[in-house]
Design a protein around this motif. Sequence first.
Motif, PDB file in Angstrom:
ATOM      1  N   ILE A  26     -70.892   2.347 -46.629  1.00  0.00           N
ATOM      2  CA  ILE A  26     -69.491   2.029 -46.354  1.00  0.00           C
ATOM      3  C   ILE A  26     -68.972   2.710 -45.091  1.00  0.00           C
ATOM      4  O   ILE A  26     -68.338   2.073 -44.262  1.00  0.00           O
ATOM      5  N   ASP A  27     -69.229   3.978 -44.904  1.00  0.00           N
ATOM      6  CA  ASP A  27     -68.704   4.707 -43.746  1.00  0.00           C
ATOM      7  C   ASP A  27     -69.741   4.893 -42.643  1.00  0.00           C
ATOM      8  O   ASP A  27     -69.508   5.637 -41.693  1.00  0.00           O
ATOM      9  N   MET A  28     -70.869   4.216 -42.762  1.00  0.00           N
ATOM     10  CA  MET A  28     -71.932   4.353 -41.761  1.00  0.00           C
ATOM     11  C   MET A  28     -71.951   3.145 -40.832  1.00  0.00           C
ATOM     12  O   MET A  28     -71.606   2.043 -41.245  1.00  0.00           O
ATOM     13  N   GLN A  29     -72.366   3.370 -39.612  1.00  0.00           N
ATOM     14  CA  GLN A  29     -72.537   2.280 -38.657  1.00  0.00           C
ATOM     15  C   GLN A  29     -73.879   1.608 -38.928  1.00  0.00           C
ATOM     16  O   GLN A  29     -74.849   2.256 -39.289  1.00  0.00           O
ATOM     17  N   SER A  30     -73.908   0.320 -38.743  1.00  0.00           N
ATOM     18  CA  SER A  30     -75.139  -0.436 -38.894  1.00  0.00           C
ATOM     19  C   SER A  30     -75.294  -1.362 -37.699  1.00  0.00           C
ATOM     20  O   SER A  30     -74.318  -1.940 -37.216  1.00  0.00           O
ATOM     21  N   ASP A  31     -76.519  -1.508 -37.235  1.00  0.00           N
ATOM     22  CA  ASP A  31     -76.781  -2.368 -36.086  1.00  0.00           C
ATOM     23  C   ASP A  31     -77.225  -3.773 -36.505  1.00  0.00           C
ATOM     24  O   ASP A  31     -77.681  -4.555 -35.686  1.00  0.00           O
ATOM     25  N   ASN A  32     -77.101  -4.064 -37.805  1.00  0.00           N
ATOM     26  CA  ASN A  32     -77.445  -5.398 -38.300  1.00  0.00           C
ATOM     27  C   ASN A  32     -76.485  -5.781 -39.441  1.00  0.00           C
ATOM     28  O   ASN A  32     -75.415  -5.198 -39.549  1.00  0.00           O
ATOM     29  N   ASP A  33     -76.882  -6.695 -40.295  1.00  0.00           N
ATOM     30  CA  ASP A  33     -75.989  -7.200 -41.343  1.00  0.00           C
ATOM     31  C   ASP A  33     -75.933  -6.348 -42.610  1.00  0.00           C
ATOM     32  O   ASP A  33     -75.267  -6.724 -43.574  1.00  0.00           O
ATOM     33  N   CYS A  34     -76.638  -5.233 -42.639  1.00  0.00           N
ATOM     34  CA  CYS A  34     -76.486  -4.279 -43.736  1.00  0.00           C
ATOM     35  C   CYS A  34     -75.184  -3.534 -43.461  1.00  0.00           C
ATOM     36  O   CYS A  34     -74.978  -3.074 -42.347  1.00  0.00           O
ATOM     37  N   PRO A  35     -74.269  -3.427 -44.335  1.00  0.00           N
ATOM     38  CA  PRO A  35     -74.244  -3.687 -45.779  1.00  0.00           C
ATOM     39  C   PRO A  35     -73.679  -5.045 -46.187  1.00  0.00           C
ATOM     40  O   PRO A  35     -73.572  -5.323 -47.374  1.00  0.00           O
ATOM     41  N   HIS A  36     -73.339  -5.893 -45.215  1.00  0.00           N
ATOM     42  CA  HIS A  36     -72.751  -7.189 -45.571  1.00  0.00           C
ATOM     43  C   HIS A  36     -73.692  -8.032 -46.427  1.00  0.00           C
ATOM     44  O   HIS A  36     -73.244  -8.724 -47.348  1.00  0.00           O
ATOM     45  N   CYS A  37     -74.976  -7.963 -46.138  1.00  0.00           N
ATOM     46  CA  CYS A  37     -75.940  -8.726 -46.932  1.00  0.00           C
ATOM     47  C   CYS A  37     -75.964  -8.237 -48.378  1.00  0.00           C
ATOM     48  O   CYS A  37     -76.186  -9.025 -49.300  1.00  0.00           O
ATOM     49  N   CYS A  38     -75.718  -6.946 -48.576  1.00  0.00           N
ATOM     50  CA  CYS A  38     -75.715  -6.394 -49.942  1.00  0.00           C
ATOM     51  C   CYS A  38     -74.636  -7.049 -50.789  1.00  0.00           C
ATOM     52  O   CYS A  38     -74.865  -7.363 -51.956  1.00  0.00           O
ATOM     53  N   ARG A  39     -73.465  -7.257 -50.222  1.00  0.00           N
ATOM     54  CA  ARG A  39     -72.356  -7.883 -50.955  1.00  0.00           C
ATOM     55  C   ARG A  39     -72.742  -9.283 -51.420  1.00  0.00           C
ATOM     56  O   ARG A  39     -72.510  -9.661 -52.568  1.00  0.00           O
ATOM     57  N   GLU A  40     -73.336 -10.058 -50.526  1.00  0.00           N
ATOM     58  CA  GLU A  40     -73.786 -11.412 -50.874  1.00  0.00           C
ATOM     59  C   GLU A  40     -74.871 -11.361 -51.947  1.00  0.00           C
ATOM     60  O   GLU A  40     -74.860 -12.141 -52.901  1.00  0.00           O
ATOM     61  N   CYS A  41     -75.791 -10.447 -51.774  1.00  0.00           N
ATOM     62  CA  CYS A  41     -76.918 -10.325 -52.693  1.00  0.00           C
ATOM     63  C   CYS A  41     -76.452  -9.922 -54.093  1.00  0.00           C
ATOM     64  O   CYS A  41     -76.927 -10.479 -55.085  1.00  0.00           O
ATOM     65  N   ILE A  42     -75.528  -9.002 -54.176  1.00  0.00           N
ATOM     66  CA  ILE A  42     -75.000  -8.566 -55.479  1.00  0.00           C
ATOM     67  C   ILE A  42     -74.441  -9.762 -56.229  1.00  0.00           C
ATOM     68  O   ILE A  42     -74.789 -10.005 -57.395  1.00  0.00           O
ATOM     69  N   ASP A  43     -73.581 -10.521 -55.579  1.00  0.00           N
ATOM     70  CA  ASP A  43     -72.942 -11.659 -56.235  1.00  0.00           C
ATOM     71  C   ASP A  43     -73.965 -12.695 -56.703  1.00  0.00           C
ATOM     72  O   ASP A  43     -73.887 -13.193 -57.831  1.00  0.00           O
ATOM     73  N   LEU A  44     -74.924 -13.007 -55.838  1.00  0.00           N
ATOM     74  CA  LEU A  44     -75.902 -14.026 -56.197  1.00  0.00           C
ATOM     75  C   LEU A  44     -76.884 -13.545 -57.253  1.00  0.00           C
ATOM     76  O   LEU A  44     -77.290 -14.317 -58.124  1.00  0.00           O
ATOM     77  N   CYS A  45     -77.262 -12.271 -57.198  1.00  0.00           N
ATOM     78  CA  CYS A  45     -78.158 -11.734 -58.231  1.00  0.00           C
ATOM     79  C   CYS A  45     -77.494 -11.752 -59.608  1.00  0.00           C
ATOM     80  O   CYS A  45     -78.131 -12.109 -60.602  1.00  0.00           O
ATOM     81  N   LEU A  46     -76.223 -11.380 -59.655  1.00  0.00           N
ATOM     82  CA  LEU A  46     -75.517 -11.395 -60.935  1.00  0.00           C
ATOM     83  C   LEU A  46     -75.356 -12.822 -61.445  1.00  0.00           C
ATOM     84  O   LEU A  46     -75.543 -13.086 -62.641  1.00  0.00           O
ATOM     85  N   LEU A  47     -75.035 -13.751 -60.555  1.00  0.00           N
ATOM     86  CA  LEU A  47     -74.930 -15.153 -60.948  1.00  0.00           C
ATOM     87  C   LEU A  47     -76.268 -15.682 -61.454  1.00  0.00           C
ATOM     88  O   LEU A  47     -76.327 -16.381 -62.470  1.00  0.00           O
ATOM     89  N   CYS A  48     -77.329 -15.324 -60.769  1.00  0.00           N
ATOM     90  CA  CYS A  48     -78.668 -15.768 -61.163  1.00  0.00           C
ATOM     91  C   CYS A  48     -79.043 -15.218 -62.539  1.00  0.00           C
ATOM     92  O   CYS A  48     -79.581 -15.949 -63.378  1.00  0.00           O
ATOM     93  N   ALA A  49     -78.760 -13.946 -62.773  1.00  0.00           N
ATOM     94  CA  ALA A  49     -79.053 -13.342 -64.081  1.00  0.00           C
ATOM     95  C   ALA A  49     -78.263 -14.050 -65.179  1.00  0.00           C
ATOM     96  O   ALA A  49     -78.808 -14.355 -66.250  1.00  0.00           O
ATOM     97  N   GLN A  50     -77.003 -14.335 -64.915  1.00  0.00           N
ATOM     98  CA  GLN A  50     -76.169 -15.025 -65.904  1.00  0.00           C
ATOM     99  C   GLN A  50     -76.691 -16.437 -66.165  1.00  0.00           C
ATOM    100  O   GLN A  50     -76.796 -16.865 -67.318  1.00  0.00           O
ATOM    101  N   ALA A  51     -76.998 -17.165 -65.108  1.00  0.00           N
ATOM    102  CA  ALA A  51     -77.486 -18.536 -65.260  1.00  0.00           C
ATOM    103  C   ALA A  51     -78.817 -18.568 -66.004  1.00  0.00           C
ATOM    104  O   ALA A  51     -79.042 -19.428 -66.862  1.00  0.00           O
ATOM    105  N   SER A  52     -79.676 -17.614 -65.697  1.00  0.00           N
ATOM    106  CA  SER A  52     -80.969 -17.540 -66.379  1.00  0.00           C
ATOM    107  C   SER A  52     -80.798 -17.183 -67.847  1.00  0.00           C
ATOM    108  O   SER A  52     -81.482 -17.732 -68.710  1.00  0.00           O
ATOM    109  N   ALA A  53     -79.877 -16.284 -68.139  1.00  0.00           N
ATOM    110  CA  ALA A  53     -79.656 -15.852 -69.526  1.00  0.00           C
ATOM    111  C   ALA A  53     -79.174 -17.007 -70.403  1.00  0.00           C
ATOM    112  O   ALA A  53     -79.521 -17.080 -71.579  1.00  0.00           O
ATOM    113  N   ARG A  54     -78.396 -17.908 -69.825  1.00  0.00           N
ATOM    114  CA  ARG A  54     -77.874 -19.022 -70.621  1.00  0.00           C
ATOM    115  C   ARG A  54     -78.689 -20.300 -70.423  1.00  0.00           C
ATOM    116  O   ARG A  54     -78.311 -21.358 -70.905  1.00  0.00           O
ATOM    117  N   ASN A  55     -79.802 -20.178 -69.692  1.00  0.00           N
ATOM    118  CA  ASN A  55     -80.682 -21.315 -69.429  1.00  0.00           C
ATOM    119  C   ASN A  55     -79.901 -22.473 -68.808  1.00  0.00           C
ATOM    120  O   ASN A  55     -80.003 -23.624 -69.231  1.00  0.00           O
TER     121      ASN A  55
END
Length: 104
Positions: A26-55
Amino acid sequence: MATREECIEACLQCATACERCLHAMIDMQSDNDCPHCCRECIDLCLLCAQASARNSRFADQICRLCAEACEWCAEQCGAHDHDHCRECAEACRKCVETCQQMAA
């Protein structure tokens, strides 16, 4: 071939690793898309886990999208030397592998 339970576990572990990386960056400089990619990944991983759990009828498509986001995040975080970034990239790579197997 990965099982649904393995996919759920990989997604949850990835979301957790990404959350840690996002928090640490959060308070560190990054020369690429980290940490922005983490935000996207968190949301999609949680959605994927939910979708998989309910088939969900959309689970395969969500797994493909999750794998794509995790691949991007692994590349971005993997470029850094921070422990939290390396752990995030490793969790993302495992999630990519599992999600690709589920979507196949």
